[in-house]
Design a protein around this motif. Structure first.
Motif, PDB file in Angstrom:
ATOM      1  N   ARG A  87      44.044  45.798 -11.748  1.00 36.84           N
ATOM      2  CA  ARG A  87      44.684  46.883 -12.496  1.00 36.84           C
ATOM      3  C   ARG A  87      45.849  46.353 -13.324  1.00 36.84           C
ATOM      4  O   ARG A  87      45.980  46.650 -14.506  1.00 36.84           O
ATOM      5  CB  ARG A  87      45.169  47.975 -11.542  1.00 36.84           C
ATOM      6  CG  ARG A  87      45.671  49.226 -12.276  1.00 36.84           C
ATOM      7  CD  ARG A  87      46.397  50.186 -11.357  1.00 36.84           C
ATOM      8  NE  ARG A  87      47.654  49.664 -10.840  1.00 36.84           N
ATOM      9  CZ  ARG A  87      48.779  49.529 -11.555  1.00 36.84           C
ATOM     10  NH1 ARG A  87      48.808  49.860 -12.823  1.00 36.84           N
ATOM     11  NH2 ARG A  87      49.872  49.048 -10.995  1.00 36.84           N
ATOM     12  N   LYS A 128      31.814  55.491 -28.136  1.00 36.45           N
ATOM     13  CA  LYS A 128      32.036  56.335 -26.963  1.00 36.45           C
ATOM     14  C   LYS A 128      30.969  57.417 -26.779  1.00 36.45           C
ATOM     15  O   LYS A 128      30.500  57.657 -25.680  1.00 36.45           O
ATOM     16  CB  LYS A 128      33.416  56.988 -27.033  1.00 36.45           C
ATOM     17  CG  LYS A 128      33.800  57.699 -25.771  1.00 36.45           C
ATOM     18  CD  LYS A 128      35.223  58.194 -25.828  1.00 36.45           C
ATOM     19  CE  LYS A 128      35.599  58.803 -24.496  1.00 36.45           C
ATOM     20  NZ  LYS A 128      36.994  59.185 -24.450  1.00 36.45           N
ATOM     21  N   ASP A 133      36.143  50.716 -10.924  1.00 31.32           N
ATOM     22  CA  ASP A 133      36.788  50.136 -12.104  1.00 31.32           C
ATOM     23  C   ASP A 133      38.222  49.720 -11.769  1.00 31.32           C
ATOM     24  O   ASP A 133      38.649  49.794 -10.617  1.00 31.32           O
ATOM     25  CB  ASP A 133      36.734  51.116 -13.285  1.00 31.32           C
ATOM     26  CG  ASP A 133      37.586  52.360 -13.094  1.00 31.32           C
ATOM     27  OD1 ASP A 133      38.393  52.434 -12.134  1.00 31.32           O
ATOM     28  OD2 ASP A 133      37.450  53.273 -13.918  1.00 31.32           O
ATOM     29  N   GLN A 134      38.948  49.301 -12.789  1.00 32.35           N
ATOM     30  CA  GLN A 134      40.302  48.800 -12.595  1.00 32.35           C
ATOM     31  C   GLN A 134      41.271  49.865 -12.083  1.00 32.35           C
ATOM     32  O   GLN A 134      42.345  49.546 -11.600  1.00 32.35           O
ATOM     33  CB  GLN A 134      40.842  48.162 -13.889  1.00 32.35           C
ATOM     34  CG  GLN A 134      41.146  49.134 -15.026  1.00 32.35           C
ATOM     35  CD  GLN A 134      40.001  49.334 -15.987  1.00 32.35           C
ATOM     36  OE1 GLN A 134      38.841  49.412 -15.589  1.00 32.35           O
ATOM     37  NE2 GLN A 134      40.313  49.424 -17.279  1.00 32.35           N
ATOM     38  N   SER A 135      40.879  51.124 -12.153  1.00 31.45           N
ATOM     39  CA  SER A 135      41.721  52.214 -11.642  1.00 31.45           C
ATOM     40  C   SER A 135      41.246  52.722 -10.289  1.00 31.45           C
ATOM     41  O   SER A 135      41.747  53.714  -9.781  1.00 31.45           O
ATOM     42  CB  SER A 135      41.732  53.370 -12.650  1.00 31.45           C
ATOM     43  OG  SER A 135      42.237  52.925 -13.883  1.00 31.45           O
ATOM     44  N   VAL A 181      32.064  53.761 -10.250  1.00 30.95           N
ATOM     45  CA  VAL A 181      31.145  53.650 -11.384  1.00 30.95           C
ATOM     46  C   VAL A 181      29.749  53.664 -10.788  1.00 30.95           C
ATOM     47  O   VAL A 181      29.400  52.792  -9.999  1.00 30.95           O
ATOM     48  CB  VAL A 181      31.386  52.344 -12.187  1.00 30.95           C
ATOM     49  CG1 VAL A 181      30.407  52.240 -13.344  1.00 30.95           C
ATOM     50  CG2 VAL A 181      32.826  52.258 -12.674  1.00 30.95           C
ATOM     51  N   THR A 219      28.088  51.451 -23.868  1.00 27.66           N
ATOM     52  CA  THR A 219      29.245  51.364 -22.995  1.00 27.66           C
ATOM     53  C   THR A 219      29.755  49.931 -22.962  1.00 27.66           C
ATOM     54  O   THR A 219      28.969  48.995 -22.773  1.00 27.66           O
ATOM     55  CB  THR A 219      28.886  51.813 -21.555  1.00 27.66           C
ATOM     56  OG1 THR A 219      28.435  53.166 -21.615  1.00 27.66           O
ATOM     57  CG2 THR A 219      30.065  51.707 -20.618  1.00 27.66           C
ATOM     58  N   ARG A 251      38.271  54.009  -9.728  1.00 23.08           N
ATOM     59  CA  ARG A 251      37.265  55.074  -9.881  1.00 23.08           C
ATOM     60  C   ARG A 251      35.871  54.492  -9.701  1.00 23.08           C
ATOM     61  O   ARG A 251      35.561  53.413 -10.192  1.00 23.08           O
ATOM     62  CB  ARG A 251      37.379  55.709 -11.271  1.00 23.08           C
ATOM     63  CG  ARG A 251      38.652  56.513 -11.474  1.00 23.08           C
ATOM     64  CD  ARG A 251      38.642  57.157 -12.850  1.00 23.08           C
ATOM     65  NE  ARG A 251      38.588  56.143 -13.871  1.00 23.08           N
ATOM     66  CZ  ARG A 251      39.607  55.838 -14.697  1.00 23.08           C
ATOM     67  NH1 ARG A 251      40.725  56.496 -14.631  1.00 23.08           N
ATOM     68  NH2 ARG A 251      39.472  54.892 -15.599  1.00 23.08           N
ATOM     69  N   THR A 270      36.324  50.161 -19.541  1.00 23.52           N
ATOM     70  CA  THR A 270      36.121  50.026 -18.098  1.00 23.52           C
ATOM     71  C   THR A 270      35.974  48.566 -17.711  1.00 23.52           C
ATOM     72  O   THR A 270      35.182  47.832 -18.302  1.00 23.52           O
ATOM     73  CB  THR A 270      34.847  50.797 -17.670  1.00 23.52           C
ATOM     74  OG1 THR A 270      35.037  52.177 -17.984  1.00 23.52           O
ATOM     75  CG2 THR A 270      34.573  50.640 -16.188  1.00 23.52           C
ATOM     76  N   LEU A 311      34.956  46.363 -14.460  1.00 23.38           N
ATOM     77  CA  LEU A 311      34.329  46.469 -13.143  1.00 23.38           C
ATOM     78  C   LEU A 311      34.974  45.501 -12.164  1.00 23.38           C
ATOM     79  O   LEU A 311      35.199  44.336 -12.491  1.00 23.38           O
ATOM     80  CB  LEU A 311      32.837  46.167 -13.236  1.00 23.38           C
ATOM     81  CG  LEU A 311      32.006  47.113 -14.089  1.00 23.38           C
ATOM     82  CD1 LEU A 311      30.577  46.592 -14.206  1.00 23.38           C
ATOM     83  CD2 LEU A 311      32.030  48.515 -13.517  1.00 23.38           C
ATOM     84  N   SER A 370      44.582  44.088 -16.236  1.00 22.65           N
ATOM     85  CA  SER A 370      43.952  44.915 -17.269  1.00 22.65           C
ATOM     86  C   SER A 370      45.009  45.653 -18.077  1.00 22.65           C
ATOM     87  O   SER A 370      44.936  45.722 -19.314  1.00 22.65           O
ATOM     88  CB  SER A 370      42.988  45.929 -16.637  1.00 22.65           C
ATOM     89  OG  SER A 370      41.963  45.274 -15.946  1.00 22.65           O
ATOM     90  N   LEU A 428      31.901  47.199 -21.025  1.00 27.81           N
ATOM     91  CA  LEU A 428      32.379  46.905 -19.677  1.00 27.81           C
ATOM     92  C   LEU A 428      33.018  45.525 -19.670  1.00 27.81           C
ATOM     93  O   LEU A 428      32.514  44.605 -20.319  1.00 27.81           O
ATOM     94  CB  LEU A 428      31.230  46.909 -18.671  1.00 27.81           C
ATOM     95  CG  LEU A 428      30.457  48.209 -18.502  1.00 27.81           C
ATOM     96  CD1 LEU A 428      29.209  47.980 -17.659  1.00 27.81           C
ATOM     97  CD2 LEU A 428      31.342  49.275 -17.874  1.00 27.81           C
TER      98      LEU A 428
END
Length: 159
Positions: free
Chosen positions: A94, A74, A31-33, A37, A79, A35, A105, A107, A97, A81
């Motif tokens: 990042r 949530k 994801d943009q951070s 997925v 979800t 992390r 999230t 992607l 966003s 995306l």
């Protein structure tokens, strides 16, 4: 014969367990951070996949609506995306966003091939994917949380 059958059954169970675990760990990307997925985290979920770009005025207006939708659903197997239309990656993604206030999230990798999504030349575009991974809707233009909620309820009722 009984002992051989037990060995075969154990082998089959072991193979099935490995396949299940491998499927859960399958990478959808990050994801943009940064992390990971996994496919397992999205399995059985309804997905709202929105394509956006920084230069798209309706996309900017729509983002707070998508943030609200993500919060609303949530805990309810839906979800939200995002996918950057221009293919921004890493730090650029990042920053974009964050600048647009995206809370759901985003992607880094486009999931179009996974869900057989047609490329759209119009933005924003939003796809609703059912819990079986099938495209149920392609919505062009700016969406609202209320409108998407209504579409999801209608589609889920017909499932």
């Amino acid at each position: 014969m009984g002992a051989q059958l037990q060995v075969v059954i154990r082998s089959v169970i072991g193979i099935c367990a490995c396949l299940i675990l491998a499927g859960c760990g399958e990478d959808v990307g990050v994801d943009q951070s940064g992390r990971k997925v996994t496919a397992g985290s999205l399995e059985g979920q309804w997905l709202v996949i929105n394509y956006w770009a920084e230069w798209c005025a309706p996309c900017r207006t729509e983002i707070p609506e998508l943030n609200a939708l993500a919060k609303q659903f949530k805990e309810r197997s839906v979800t939200v995306l995002g996918v950057n239309f221009d293919g921004l990656q890493g730090e650029e993604l990042r920053k974009a966003s964050q600048a647009l206030g995206i809370e759901f999230t985003v992607l880094e990798q486009d999931p179009a091939a996974r869900y057989e999504l047609p490329r759209s030349e119009v933005l924003p575009v939003t796809y609703i994917i059912d819990s079986q991974g099938q495209v149920r809707e392609r919505l062009l233009g700016e969406q609202t949380a209320a409108g998407l909620t209504a579409r999801l309820k209608t589609l889920q009722a017909g499932e």
